[in-house]
Write a protein that holds these residues in place. Sequence first.
Motif: not given
Length: 120
Positions: A21-23, A62-69, A78-79
């Motif tokens: 998380a980014c506050a 490298a993160v497509k399909g594994r990470f979600t912003i 933001a997460y």
Amino acid sequence: QVRLVESGGGLVQPGRSLTLACAASGLIFNIYDMGWYRQAPGKQRELVATISSDANTNYADAVKGRFTISRDNSKNTAYLQMNSLKPEDTAVYYCNARGVSGIYYGMEYWGKGTLVTVSS
């Protein structure tokens, strides 16, 4: 004063999940594109994912399909949901905010980072 504070890092086993998380404070959150970047030991900082002020997303291959912003404008946060983590995801993860409107256009801020270690 603008502040970006990351949280959620830590040690996790390969294949597991973690959410960062980014506050944000001190800025008008909904006119900033938000991004996550990472820097592994001995490597340059690289883009992980971005989400625009109107919620369009972009990911590194490298993160497509594994990470979600994602972002929650009501919480100025933001997460980064990270699934199926790999040892090569080990890095310090940094939050970034970039203004996209009016007098704030181009203004950019960084958090201090949170360490993610993927290891068995």
